[in-house]
Structure formats: structure tokens, C-alpha cells
Design a protein around this motif. Structure first.
Motif, PDB file in Angstrom:
ATOM      1  N   UNK A  15       0.819  -1.216   0.000  1.00 17.94           N
ATOM      2  CA  UNK A  15       0.000   0.000   0.000  1.00 17.94           C
ATOM      3  C   UNK A  15       0.857   1.272   0.000  1.00 17.94           C
ATOM      4  N   UNK A  19       6.516   5.187  -2.510  1.00 16.09           N
ATOM      5  CA  UNK A  19       6.306   6.360  -1.664  1.00 16.09           C
ATOM      6  C   UNK A  19       7.560   7.246  -1.545  1.00 16.09           C
ATOM      7  N   UNK A 224       9.145   8.904  11.302  1.00 20.81           N
ATOM      8  CA  UNK A 224       8.236   9.813  12.001  1.00 20.81           C
ATOM      9  C   UNK A 224       8.979  10.880  12.822  1.00 20.81           C
ATOM     10  N   UNK A 227      10.727  13.292   9.806  1.00 12.66           N
ATOM     11  CA  UNK A 227       9.667  13.915   9.000  1.00 12.66           C
ATOM     12  C   UNK A 227      10.112  14.329   7.599  1.00 12.66           C
TER      13      UNK A 227
ATOM     14  N   UNK B  42       2.241   8.625  13.804  1.00 12.91           N
ATOM     15  CA  UNK B  42       2.398   8.780  12.359  1.00 12.91           C
ATOM     16  C   UNK B  42       2.502   7.409  11.717  1.00 12.91           C
ATOM     17  N   UNK B  44       2.536   5.188   7.651  1.00 10.48           N
ATOM     18  CA  UNK B  44       3.148   5.362   6.333  1.00 10.48           C
ATOM     19  C   UNK B  44       2.155   5.672   5.208  1.00 10.48           C
ATOM     20  N   UNK B  45       0.861   5.432   5.416  1.00 11.94           N
ATOM     21  CA  UNK B  45      -0.079   5.714   4.328  1.00 11.94           C
ATOM     22  C   UNK B  45      -1.463   6.051   4.875  1.00 11.94           C
ATOM     23  N   UNK B  48      -3.429   3.016   5.945  1.00  9.23           N
ATOM     24  CA  UNK B  48      -3.082   2.503   7.275  1.00  9.23           C
ATOM     25  C   UNK B  48      -3.707   3.355   8.367  1.00  9.23           C
ATOM     26  N   UNK B  72       3.162  10.052   7.514  1.00  6.39           N
ATOM     27  CA  UNK B  72       4.535  10.557   7.619  1.00  6.39           C
ATOM     28  C   UNK B  72       4.975  11.211   6.303  1.00  6.39           C
ATOM     29  N   UNK B  73       5.698  12.308   6.450  1.00  5.96           N
ATOM     30  CA  UNK B  73       6.137  13.063   5.267  1.00  5.96           C
ATOM     31  C   UNK B  73       7.381  12.435   4.674  1.00  5.96           C
TER      32      UNK B  73
END
Ligand SMILES: [Fe+2]
Ligand SMILES: [Fe+2]
Lengths: 261, 84
Positions: A15, A19, A224, A227, B42, B44-45, B48, B72-73
Motif C-alpha cells: 500500500x 512512496x 516519524x 519527518x 504517524x 506510512x499511508x 493505514x 509521515x512526510x
């Protein structure tokens, strides 16, 4: 100067495919090397590991990784390591690798690490077998980290773990779970061998900056916490004479591994 | 033998978010205030993030869920830290 990019806890899965890839496009403009500090997957399955492999394969800079506890969840850590290795990622578990990056060499020693707690507030190898095996696992991986660091024959050493060697970088996590987040034995190993930098992940609520009792800089690069896609640390060697020999193109990996299975 | 004692709801939810394969999140904090539950952290998507609410609702349907978890960025960093 050696430019080190690092990130941990990317927790990729089907998913979250692709990313990070857009942010890795300009990686060689920022760094000569990418470190992955474990928890690359969510459930530790091979399907997720394949997503990780594709995400970090074929980058113009060497990629060095350790696995995290999530990468062990499906009980196939060796297969995950083999799959990542097939995609050109150096996976370290009690080993070191020396990378020669346009004249500047850096040795990376990596282990997953484990919990156990911190000096004066930790478990002991005493009592029930479960407790003894918990503590002995930490002792074993810390000893491997020390050996792997000692095996590096170039002046710049970097320690890569998933679990934390210090409490500094755990600030923000509940004190009660510190014993599950790391062990001072990892810091002792790092201080024993000496290192320019220690990088870890695992503590998602922690803090980026810390130092071992012996003065080695520690950075928590759990995503996290940082960031962003990765953090960059520019290591200036003691013998640096203002010559910026490191170019933007990364370098050749020369595997120099000392296996300690 | 899962107890239904309300005082243990936060603990049950924390365990469920870690152990349920849909979430497997150890990095999400569960705070219970009366019949409101707040999720912080935080992931990942976006998918989630939504699974968190789903798992909490199944386990404690009477609670109101406030999902304050972020995704999360992963932008490129703009600066580097110099270490000597
Ligand atoms: Fe993690
Ligand atoms: Fe972890």
C-alpha cells in the motif's frame, strides 16, 4: 567530507509502493551513501521486502541496511536479507562493509540490536530462561557490533543499528518502554571501537539528536522523527584539509565483510 | 480470555493496534478520556491511518474515535547537518 543519508522505519508495504522513490531522485546531489536503519517493512513478509527492494534498487549511491523488529515478524529475516542483497543493497547483521567513495573511505558496521534497557535500569541474565535469553540476545548482538566495528580498517567508522544505543534519542517515548527500545550495551560497543556517527531508528516518538557516554554522535532517523525522506550528515574527517574531494556521484562499494553469523 | 473491564480498554486497544495484521502499529499512542479515544502518531499511508479507526471501532464500538494520526512526510531534506 563524507555525506551520509539515513532513514529508518519506512515500514513499506504494497500500500506504500513508490512512496519514497520521488524523493530519492536527487539523492546523489545530497549524499554519497544511504543508510537504512531497519523496520523497512511492516509485517516482515517477502512481498513487502520486494517493495523495499524496488524502492532502493539501482540508486547511484551505495545502500547499506540493517533489519528491524518488524522485518523479523514473519520469521523470514534471512530471506528478506537475501532478496535485498540481490537488489544490490548491503544488508549487515554483525558485519561491516567498507565503501570507497571517490577517495574518502567509510566503514559501516551494522546489527539490528535489541532491547534490554540502559545502565542501572536494565534487565539482567538472571532467573527464568526467558529473561536470560532476552538479555543474552542483547549481549550477543552488542558483541557482534563491537567486533564488526573493530574489523573496519579505515579511519571513518559508522555504527548502524535499529535499536537505540542511548536514551537521549528516546526523549518523547514513555520512560516505561525504554527497555524495549534499546540497550546501553550497544553504546558500550560503539565507544569501545570508536565511531564518527551512530545511526538508529525504532523509536518513532523519540528525538533525532543524542551522544554516547564516550562522545559519539547518535542520530535517530526513524521517519516519524525526521519527518522527511532521509536526513543527511556531512562527516568532516580530522585529516580533512579543506579539499572537497567527494563529488556528487557516489562511489563503488568494495565489500569487505567480516561474517559473524 | 479478554476482559471487558473499561479501565483496560486503552491497554487492549494498544495491543490490538500492534498485533492486528491490518495495523501492526507499535508507534501509535492510545489515549482514553471517558468514552472518547484519541489516536496519536504517524503511519506510512492514508490507508493505514484508516485501518486504525476500523480496528478500534470493531473492538470498542461504544467509543468515539478521534484519529489524530498523521501520514509521515517523505520530502527531500532541505539541509544537511555538519559533523566534525
Ligand atoms: Fe518502526
Ligand atoms: Fe522497530
Amino acid at each position: 567530507m563524507i555525506r551520509i543519508a539515513a532513514v529508518g522505519d519506512v515500514h513499506l508495504g504494497e500500500d506504500a509502493r513508490g512512496r519514497l522513490r520521488p524523493a530519492l531522485e536527487h539523492l546523489p546531489d545530497h549524499a554519497d551513501l544511504l543508510l537504512l536503519a531497519g523496520d523497512l517493512t511492516k509485517h516482515g513478509t517477502l512481498a513487502e521486502a520486494r517493495v523495499v527492494a524496488e524502492e532502493f534498487a539501482g540508486l547511484p549511491v551505495p545502500v547499506v541496511a540493517v533489519l528491524g523488529n518488524h522485518d523479523h515478524h514473519a520469521d523470514v529475516p534471512e530471506q528478506i536479507a537475501a532478496l535485498l542483497t540481490d537488489h544490490g543493497i548491503h544488508v549487515l547483521e554483525g558485519e561491516s562493509t567498507v565503501l570507497r567513495l571517490d577517495g574518502a573511505a567509510v566503514g559501516v558496521a551494522g546489527v539490528k540490536g535489541f532491547g534490554g534497557g540502559f545502565a542501572g535500569k536494565c534487565g539482567s541474565a538472571f532467573g527464568e530462561p526467558e529473561m536470560k535469553s532476552f538479555v543474552r540476545h542483547t549481549e550477543k548482538v552488542a558483541a557482534r557490533l563491537a567486533d564488526a566495528l573493530h574489523a573496519i580498517d579505515v579511519p571513518v567508522r559508522v555504527a548502524l543499528t535499529h535499536y537505540s544505543p542511548v536514551t537521549d534519542t528516546l526523549r518523547g517515548e514513555p520512560l516505561e518502554i525504554y527497555p524495549f527500545l534499546g540497550s546501553y550495551l550497544l553504546a558500550e560497543a560503539i565507544d569501545d571501537a570508536g565511531a564518527a556517527l551512530a545511526v538508529h531508528g525504532h523509536a518513532h516518538f523519540g528525538t533525532e539528536h543524542g551522544t554516547t557516554p564516550g562522545g559519539v554522535r547518535v542520530r535517530n532517523v526513524a521517519q516519524p522523527v525526521i519527518r522527511c525522506a532521509y536526513k543527511v550528515y556531512n562527516l568532516h574527517g580530522p585529516d580533512e584539509r579543506g579539499d572537497q574531494s567527494a563529488s556528487a556521484t557516489g562511489g563503488q562499494a568494495s565489500p569487505h565483510s567480516t561474517s559473524r553469523a | 480470555m479478554s476482559s471487558r473491564t473499561p479501565q483496560y480498554a486503552a491497554a487492549r486497544l494498544t495491543q490490538a493496534l500492534a498485533e492486528d495484521p491490518r495495523t501492526a502499529e507499535l508507534g501509535v499512542r492510545v489515549q482514553l478520556r471517558g468514552d472518547h479515544v484519541y489516536l496519536v502518531g504517524e503511519v506510512a499511508s492514508e490507508e493505514r491511518r484508516q485501518h486504525l479507526t476500523e480496528v478500534v471501532r470493531e473492538l470498542e464500538p461504544e467509543l468515539t474515535v478521534h484519529n489524530e494520526v498523521g501520514v509521515v512526510e517523505c520530502r527531500e531534506p532541505s539541509t544537511a547537518e555538519e559533523l566534525d
